[in-house]
Design a protein around this motif. Structure first.
Motif, PDB file in Angstrom:
ATOM      1  N   ASN A 143       0.820  -1.219   0.000  1.00  0.00           N
ATOM      2  CA  ASN A 143       0.000   0.000   0.000  1.00  0.00           C
ATOM      3  C   ASN A 143       0.849   1.261   0.000  1.00  0.00           C
ATOM      4  OD1 ASN A 143      -2.319  -1.575   0.128  1.00  0.00           O
ATOM      5  ND2 ASN A 143      -2.075  -1.783   2.362  1.00  0.00           N
ATOM      6  N   PHE A 144       0.355   2.280  -0.712  1.00  0.00           N
ATOM      7  CA  PHE A 144       1.003   3.589  -0.652  1.00  0.00           C
ATOM      8  C   PHE A 144       0.668   4.240   0.683  1.00  0.00           C
ATOM      9  CE2 PHE A 144       0.603   3.896  -5.491  1.00  0.00           C
ATOM     10  CZ  PHE A 144       1.931   3.548  -5.686  1.00  0.00           C
ATOM     11  N   ASN A 145       1.683   4.885   1.269  1.00  0.00           N
ATOM     12  CA  ASN A 145       1.452   5.581   2.521  1.00  0.00           C
ATOM     13  C   ASN A 145       2.409   6.767   2.556  1.00  0.00           C
ATOM     14  OD1 ASN A 145       1.372   6.483   5.149  1.00  0.00           O
ATOM     15  ND2 ASN A 145       1.314   4.438   6.071  1.00  0.00           N
ATOM     16  N   TYR A 146       1.897   7.925   2.112  1.00  0.00           N
ATOM     17  CA  TYR A 146       2.783   9.093   2.012  1.00  0.00           C
ATOM     18  C   TYR A 146       3.364   9.475   3.371  1.00  0.00           C
ATOM     19  CZ  TYR A 146       4.809  13.602   1.322  1.00  0.00           C
ATOM     20  OH  TYR A 146       5.710  14.629   1.334  1.00  0.00           O
ATOM     21  N   ASP A 180      11.014  -8.503 -10.036  1.00  0.00           N
ATOM     22  CA  ASP A 180       9.598  -8.145  -9.820  1.00  0.00           C
ATOM     23  C   ASP A 180       9.510  -6.775  -9.155  1.00  0.00           C
ATOM     24  OD1 ASP A 180       8.811 -10.620 -10.755  1.00  0.00           O
ATOM     25  OD2 ASP A 180       8.613 -11.519  -8.762  1.00  0.00           O
ATOM     26  N   ASN A 181      10.402  -6.556  -8.208  1.00  0.00           N
ATOM     27  CA  ASN A 181      10.371  -5.316  -7.443  1.00  0.00           C
ATOM     28  C   ASN A 181      10.772  -4.083  -8.251  1.00  0.00           C
ATOM     29  OD1 ASN A 181       9.626  -5.035  -4.561  1.00  0.00           O
ATOM     30  ND2 ASN A 181      10.789  -6.948  -4.397  1.00  0.00           N
ATOM     31  N   ARG A 182      11.297  -4.319  -9.447  1.00  0.00           N
ATOM     32  CA  ARG A 182      11.596  -3.188 -10.337  1.00  0.00           C
ATOM     33  C   ARG A 182      10.455  -2.945 -11.315  1.00  0.00           C
ATOM     34  NH1 ARG A 182      17.009  -5.408 -10.106  1.00  0.00           N
ATOM     35  NH2 ARG A 182      16.798  -6.669 -11.984  1.00  0.00           N
ATOM     36  N   ASN A 183       9.490  -3.871 -11.341  1.00  0.00           N
ATOM     37  CA  ASN A 183       8.442  -3.784 -12.356  1.00  0.00           C
ATOM     38  C   ASN A 183       7.030  -3.734 -11.802  1.00  0.00           C
ATOM     39  OD1 ASN A 183      10.072  -3.920 -14.774  1.00  0.00           O
ATOM     40  ND2 ASN A 183      10.568  -6.003 -14.117  1.00  0.00           N
ATOM     41  N   ILE A 184       6.754  -4.549 -10.780  1.00  0.00           N
ATOM     42  CA  ILE A 184       5.357  -4.728 -10.380  1.00  0.00           C
ATOM     43  C   ILE A 184       4.819  -3.618  -9.463  1.00  0.00           C
ATOM     44  CG2 ILE A 184       3.720  -6.306  -9.263  1.00  0.00           C
ATOM     45  CD1 ILE A 184       5.456  -8.617 -10.388  1.00  0.00           C
ATOM     46  N   PRO A 185       5.518  -3.261  -8.391  1.00  0.00           N
ATOM     47  CA  PRO A 185       4.944  -2.182  -7.563  1.00  0.00           C
ATOM     48  C   PRO A 185       4.798  -0.908  -8.421  1.00  0.00           C
ATOM     49  CG  PRO A 185       6.786  -3.238  -6.429  1.00  0.00           C
ATOM     50  CD  PRO A 185       6.803  -3.733  -7.843  1.00  0.00           C
ATOM     51  N   PRO A 186       3.620  -0.299  -8.384  1.00  0.00           N
ATOM     52  CA  PRO A 186       3.416   0.858  -9.268  1.00  0.00           C
ATOM     53  C   PRO A 186       4.309   2.045  -8.919  1.00  0.00           C
ATOM     54  CG  PRO A 186       1.443   0.373  -7.958  1.00  0.00           C
ATOM     55  CD  PRO A 186       2.451  -0.654  -7.589  1.00  0.00           C
TER      56      PRO A 186
END
Ligand SMILES: Cc1cc2nc3c(=O)[nH]c(=O)nc-3n(C[C@H](O)[C@H](O)[C@H](O)COP(=O)(O)O)c2cc1C
Length: 328
Positions: A143-146, A180-186
């Motif tokens: 999840n994004f959490n600024y 994956d961590n360079r591609n999947i998380p937006p």
């Protein structure tokens, strides 16, 4: 102001790619791009006798050495080593999500301990002639959490650092490979814009997903600087116009047979001291997407197996000659 200008265009640290050899190739084409070493673990840097082929700095400035670690004393020692080798900057990796790195208590998992990161960065300040910086993500997990990102930055800036490279994606520490961590998380560049508003005097360099030079130009007008990784990994010749486009250079570099000759002259004395793959890796992707590129690629791989450097140079030369229009 000086910092902002020097880091307008950065080539990201990439293990297996931003070797001293690759950096030499990059420097043939761009005198100004800000370069990085591959990440090196602090313990390896301090205790191993075979680090030369990772950290050698053959006047490749401006350049940062990237280290991974979380022991204050080790990090301080590493700053001293980087300074002795004439690096302009030492950078702490707080973005790598690999299992091995997590096991060593460094990389992206450190985002969970902002106080520790602050102390690490403080320990790395050894004198005013070597800059200290960090490369981090915008968060951990799905999840994004600024607020989490902002609180992290609030704390680490207390160390006095002025340069923060942000790979603008979360790192997912379980179940995802580094790839994956360079591609999947937006991507979320908005976090970088927002934190910059809070800290106008800090240089935030944007990284992640900048896959064309045009994107890099556009984003460099908005951010303090940009950092590109895979674009250069896939096509190092992109660097030929960087000094003109980003640093008001006089004229662009033209890739020619001389580029290959200059590069081979640099690596020839190193044959036998490092693997043929590492010596040639910066050139191995140049065939991708070019008509008949596959034929050159097969030829290269066959001759790599027999360590035939003379033949390899010949093949690269004929590729550059034949494809001169396409690659320039
Ligand atoms: C092959 C490879 C190796 C990498 N090694 C490192 C590394 O040593 N240290 C680091 O901070 N990031 C490393 N990265 C991540 C890049 O620095 C960069 O953050 C990431 O690729 C996103 O930028 P890009 O979209 O421009 O490629 C690596 C990336 C690749 C493709």
């Amino acid at each position: 102001m000086k910092d902002v200008l020097e880091r307008k265009f950065c080539v990201a640290p990439m293990m297996g790619y931003t070797t001293p050899y690759a950096r030499n190739l990059y420097r043939i084409m761009s005198k100004k791009a800000f370069l990085f070493s591959e990440m090196i673990a602090t313990k390896t840097l301090i205790h191993s006798k075979n680090t030369h082929s990772i950290i050698a700095n053959d006047n490749q400035n401006p350049i940062a050495m990237q280290v991974g670690g979380s022991d204050y004393h080790d990090l301080k020692k590493c700053s001293n080593i980087a300074y002795e080798l004439n690096y302009n900057e030492i950078n702490l990796n707080v973005g790598c999500p690999s299992k091995a790195v997590q096991k060593g208590s460094f990389g992206a998992c450190l985002m969970q301990d902002k106080n520790l990161v602050k102390n690490c960065l403080s320990a790395m300040h050894i004198n005013k002639n070597i800059e200290v910086s960090i490369k981090c993500r915008i968060g951990i997990g799905r999840n994004f959490n600024y607020d989490y990102f902002e609180e992290f930055i609030d704390e680490i800036l207390k160390s006095g650092i002025k340069i923060v490279y942000v790979h603008a994606r979360n790192a997912i520490l379980n179940g995802f490979s580094p790839k994956d961590n360079r591609n999947i998380p937006p991507l979320n560049y908005g976090f970088v814009s927002k934190i910059k508003q809070k800290y106008p005097d800090i240089n935030f360099i944007l990284n992640g997903g900048i896959d064309t030079i045009q994107k890099a130009i556009d984003l460099s007008k908005i951010y303090d600087g940009i950092m590109v990784g895979r674009l250069i990994q896939n096509n190092p010749f992109c660097l030929k116009n960087i000094d003109t486009l980003f640093f008001n250079g006089q004229s662009s570099y033209k890739v020619s047979e001389d580029t290959i000759i200059e590069y081979f002259n640099y690596i020839k004395p190193k044959i036998g001291t490092d693997s043929i793959y590492r010596l040639l890796s910066p050139l191995l992707n140049i065939f991708f997407g070019v008509a008949n590129g596959k034929k050159f690629k097969i030829d290269i791989h066959t001759n790599m197996k027999s360590n035939n450097f003379a033949k390899l140079e010949e093949i690269f030369l004929s590729f550059v000659k034949e494809k001169s229009l396409l690659i320039n």
